[in-house]
Design an enzyme around this catalytic site. Structure first.
Site, PDB file in Angstrom:
ATOM      1  CG  HIS A 191      47.365  41.228  35.431  1.00 33.22           C
ATOM      2  ND1 HIS A 191      47.813  41.193  36.724  1.00 33.22           N
ATOM      3  CD2 HIS A 191      48.452  41.525  34.677  1.00 33.22           C
ATOM      4  CE1 HIS A 191      49.113  41.451  36.759  1.00 33.22           C
ATOM      5  NE2 HIS A 191      49.516  41.661  35.532  1.00 33.22           N
TER       6      HIS A 191
ATOM      7  N   GLY B 216      51.541  41.469  27.464  1.00 30.83           N
ATOM      8  CA  GLY B 216      52.421  41.188  28.595  1.00 30.83           C
ATOM      9  C   GLY B 216      53.273  39.947  28.406  1.00 30.83           C
TER      10      GLY B 216
ATOM     11  CE  LYS C 107      43.789  42.005  28.875  1.00 26.73           C
ATOM     12  NZ  LYS C 107      44.946  42.708  29.396  1.00 26.73           N
TER      13      LYS C 107
ATOM     14  CG  ASP D  37      54.100  43.611  31.737  1.00 32.29           C
ATOM     15  OD1 ASP D  37      53.286  44.548  31.784  1.00 32.29           O
ATOM     16  OD2 ASP D  37      53.774  42.424  31.871  1.00 32.29           O
TER      17      ASP D  37
ATOM     18  CG  HIS E  38      53.491  37.764  31.658  1.00 30.76           C
ATOM     19  ND1 HIS E  38      52.280  37.176  31.867  1.00 30.76           N
ATOM     20  CD2 HIS E  38      53.263  39.112  31.697  1.00 30.76           C
ATOM     21  CE1 HIS E  38      51.357  38.108  32.021  1.00 30.76           C
ATOM     22  NE2 HIS E  38      51.933  39.292  31.927  1.00 30.76           N
TER      23      HIS E  38
END
Length: 290
Positions: free
Chosen positions: A161, A217, A165, A222, A249
């Site tokens: 996320h 994502g 990162k 995902d 999401h």
């Protein structure tokens, strides 16, 4: 070491269930390491009734889930003093069991991630953790775990996320040689781009992708990786999740997690930077010993 242990009903319903497949594969390692298993009611009862850990004094019984057993595991992952602090948790999840999304079940994973402790939700993850700890303890590699370490025939997913990162890039940089041993690497959009840029800086052939990029994502990446997992085309997920931020999401993230637990025997998942680092060190060391 002390681990919480729980399994949804399907995973301890008979002698071939996930809980017993794990104990059959890793029971000797648990004994070597002297791991204390703090098992919620029905899980403890199933182990006891089948004699799966006969003579093992490291098994402790907690209340049934409906009596707060899983809630107690959550509190002890956070820490309740020297005698009541767990080093992580094993929770064999049946993704179609409604109890797997109860608040205490979700909180167990969340607190493991926050505290930087292993959360092991699949048979492959739990087997992998035992072997990793055996290597850290200086024990000889278990040939029965070799299938987990045949990286040249495996794909690893590298997902992080936004806030994590940078930690994923640091992880990939530290363990670049190990990750390069995998047959392939996959990632969602931005993470994949940054990983490729890292690889090119490290001498990976320019223009040749080190990581196959899927959508970001929020745009379905995902879900695309979940499809690889379900088709047996991804065997390991390194997933640095930020538990402090609500995401639009979220359903896609849950979809990926559901896919991993659906194929419980074949996909190992690492859920935080510290846990992933410890695994990578052990995997690198194991390659020199095997």
């Amino acid at each position: 070491m002390q681990l919480g242990l729980a399994a949804n009903r399907r995973h301890h319903a008979n002698g071939d269930a996930a809980l017993f497949r794990w104990l059959h594969a890793s029971g000797a390692g648990l004994r070597e390491l002297g791991v204390s298993l703090h098992a919620v009611g029905r899980t403890f009862d199933a182990i006891h009734e089948r004699g799966a850990l006969a003579g093992y004094d490291g098994l402790r019984r907690y209340p049934y889930g409906r009596e707060g057993g899983l809630m107690k595991l959550v509190a002890e992952v956070v820490g309740m003093g020297e005698d009541r602090t767990l080093d992580g948790a094993i929770y064999f999840i049946d993704p179609v069991d409604p109890s797997s999304i109860f608040p205490e079940a979700v909180a167990l994973k969340r607190q493991c991630v926050i505290q930087g402790k292993p959360f092991l939700s699949t048979v492959a993850s739990a087997r992998d953790w035992v072997e990793s700890e055996r290597i850290h303890a200086g024990l000889v590699p278990d040939a029965g775990a070799d299938d987990l370490y045949r990286f040249t025939g495996q794909t690893v997913a590298l997902i992080a996320h936004d806030a994590l990162k940078p930690r994923m890039l640091e992880f990939a940089d530290r363990h670049f040689d190990l990750l390069s041993r995998f047959a392939s690497r996959v990632a969602t959009g931005t993470t994949g781009l940054r990983l490729n840029e890292l690889a090119w800086r490290r001498g990976w052939p320019q223009g040749q992708a080190w990581t196959q990029r899927f959508q970001s994502g929020p745009l379905g990446g995902d879900a695309q990786i979940a499809d690889l997992v379900l088709d047996g085309r991804c065997q390991r997920a390194v997933f640095f999740e930020d538990p402090h931020v609500a995401r639009q999401h979220e359903a896609d993230i849950q979809l990926l997690e559901r896919a991993v637990t659906t194929v419980t025997d074949t996909v190992a998942c690492l859920t935080s930077p510290g846990v992933a680092d410890r695994w990578a060190v052990a995997a690198t060391r194991r390659a020199t010993l095997a």
